[in-house]
Scaffold this motif. Structure first.
Motif, short mmCIF file in Angstrom:
data_model
loop_
_atom_site.label_atom_id
_atom_site.label_comp_id
_atom_site.label_asym_id
_atom_site.label_seq_id
_atom_site.Cartn_x
_atom_site.Cartn_y
_atom_site.Cartn_z
N ASP A 108 63.22 84.38 -6.29
CA ASP A 108 62.52 85.31 -7.20
C ASP A 108 61.73 84.53 -8.26
O ASP A 108 60.62 84.90 -8.63
CB ASP A 108 63.52 86.25 -7.90
N ASP A 138 58.65 83.13 -6.56
CA ASP A 138 57.66 84.18 -6.27
C ASP A 138 56.94 84.63 -7.55
O ASP A 138 55.80 85.10 -7.49
CB ASP A 138 58.32 85.36 -5.56
N PRO A 167 53.39 81.35 -9.17
CA PRO A 167 52.43 80.85 -8.19
C PRO A 167 51.53 79.73 -8.70
O PRO A 167 50.65 79.28 -7.96
CB PRO A 167 51.61 82.10 -7.87
N LYS A 179 47.91 89.44 -6.96
CA LYS A 179 49.14 89.55 -6.17
C LYS A 179 48.86 89.86 -4.70
O LYS A 179 49.64 89.50 -3.84
CB LYS A 179 50.06 90.59 -6.79
N THR A 190 51.08 84.14 -0.42
CA THR A 190 51.71 85.38 -0.91
C THR A 190 53.01 85.71 -0.18
O THR A 190 53.73 86.62 -0.61
CB THR A 190 50.75 86.58 -0.75
N LYS A 243 56.67 85.92 0.64
CA LYS A 243 57.82 85.72 -0.23
C LYS A 243 58.83 84.77 0.40
O LYS A 243 58.85 84.55 1.61
CB LYS A 243 58.49 87.07 -0.52
N ASP A 297 60.41 78.68 1.34
CA ASP A 297 59.45 79.23 0.37
C ASP A 297 58.37 78.18 0.15
O ASP A 297 58.50 77.03 0.61
CB ASP A 297 60.15 79.58 -0.95
#
Ligand code: CO
Length: 435
Positions: A12, A15, A18, A146, A218, A220, A233
């Motif tokens: 989290d 994410d 960025p 986003k 983008t 996740k 990730d």
């Protein structure tokens, strides 16, 4: 279960981060929950024993510290360092070009990414904008698109028959611009891009002066593996270490330990750390010296403080990938989920030496954490970290460690779930340890 929760928290965190500027904002959000006070380098500071503080330099480097009750010259600083930046693509100052009804954005390569991994991904943009406010002052604002916005489509195999034998290559100037939009011949590409920034940020396009925009993926973060024992990730190098260091520092036992603990997260590691906010710059010495000054510690007291200090430079390590056995020294394979890695390089690409390595091994043992040791293959050039530079500037003993990672500098890296928990445990042990 705890390890999985920690990694979910990490995913989290990534994410929401960025770009290096967003990474620092994400750290600030964690600190706010624990009552940390933000200090401005240009203002006068007043520090209290037991006080919790942090300083941000130019938006993307941050130093967090707790002023301990114990005597600083006797206990020294307990430092953990990591970096907020990751290699990738950054948008050029005049990026827009118009070709055959398509608008493309020109990019510059930041650091050493595996460029092929940027192809066919759902890319977007995040970073910061500089603009003039109503008072005519230059100010900055974070920007984060986003939705998926940009793409680097591969050439079909019918036009690139040798791709599987020769590898996927992109010419940095001609073949990396990213596709953004279909546009008509009448639209001016530069205006189109500025208007896009205005729509997203609310800042009048006329007032926009400049930007630093990172291209990010983008997609996740995700767990994977039969037992979900791995995770993947972007930017694990080195946001995983940033997250681990902050989580360790925020532990109650650390905050109550009476030690002066410091967590320094720097931008610009991937391009050599030489900048006003990089690990080879003055940021860390400036902040440490100021913490000491404000306690009337100088001269010999300052020298004793540094001599009693210790730096753990936390950055990811190269996990063994069994499909490529010849890429590793057979005696120094490090395995995912077998614990943090002590990184050794006699040419001081890593700062570890025998004493600091033994001390780190001791904290692992005290914390009940397994550890491994890595040495790069002799014929391959070894990467480096912030460790050698930060410790050289201050004369502080240092060790380079990190969790095993697959595909370092890919846009999609992966690592082991329990390793992250192990890292947090050993950093916590170090932070609260006596001298
Ligand atoms: Co790194």
């Amino acid at each position: 279960m705890r390890a999985r929760l920690q990694v979910q928290h990490l995913l989290d965190f990534i994410d929401a981060s960025p770009s290096p500027w967003h990474a620092v904002a994400s750290v600030e959000a964690l600190l706010a929950k624990s009552g940390f006070i933000k200090l401005d380098e240009a203002a006068k500071w007043e520090l209290q024993a037991g006080g919790r503080y942090y300083v941000v330099r130019d938006g993307s480097s941050i130093i967090i510290f707790v002023v301990g009750h114990k005597s600083l010259p006797e206990t020294g600083f307990k430092l953990v360092g990591a970096h907020t930046d990751s290699p990738g693509l950054r948008i050029k100052p005049k990026p827009s070009t118009h070709v055959e009804g398509l608008l493309r954005l020109g990019v510059e390569v930041y650091g050493g990414p595996i460029l092929a991994t940027f192809a066919d991904r759902d890319l977007s943009l995040a970073g910061r904008l500089a603009y003039k406010n109503d008072q005519g002052q230059v100010t900055t604002q974070l920007i984060h698109f986003k939705q998926s916005l940009l793409r680097l489509p591969n050439l079909a195999i019918h036009m690139n028959r040798t791709v599987n034998d020769e590898g996927l290559k992109f010419h940095r100037q001609f073949e990396l611009p990213l596709l953004l939009s279909r546009v008509s011949e009448q639209q001016l590409p530069a205006d189109y891009f500025r208007e896009l920034l205005q729509q997203q940020s609310g800042i009048d396009a006329q007032r926009l002066q400049s930007w630093e925009l990172n291209v990010y993926d983008t997609q996740k973060g995700a767990f994977w593996g039969a037992d979900q024992e791995f995770y993947a990730d972007s930017q694990l190098d080195n946001l995983a270490s940033c997250h681990g260091a902050v989580q360790a520092l925020l532990d109650d036992a650390v905050l109550q330990s009476g030690n002066t603990v410091v967590c320094a997260l720097f931008d610009h590691e991937e391009i050599g750390s030489e900048s006003n906010k990089g690990a080879d710059g003055s940021f860390l010495p400036d902040v440490l010296q100021r913490i000491a000054w404000l306690q009337q510690i100088q001269g010999e007291g300052w020298a004793r403080t540094l001599a009693n200090s210790f730096l753990i430079s936390a950055d990811m390590a190269h996990a063994y990938q069994p499909n490529f056995p010849n890429a590793y020294d057979p005696e120094h394979k490090v395995r995912v989920n077998d614990g943090p890695v002590i990184k050794v390089n006699v040419n001081q690409r890593y700062s570890s030496e025998s004493v600091s390595a033994a001390q780190f091994a001791g904290w692992c043992e005290e914390a009940g954490v397994p550890y491994q040791t890595y040495s790069h293959r002799c014929e391959l050039a070894c990467g480096s970290t912030i460790g050698p530079m930060a410790s050289a500037r201050l004369g502080i003993r240092s060790v380079d460690v990190g969790c095993p990672l697959w595909a370092m500098h890919s846009i999609r890296e992966s690592a082991g779930v329990v390793d992250h928990e192990y890292l947090i445990k050993v950093l916590r042990q170090f932070y609260q340890a006596g001298i």
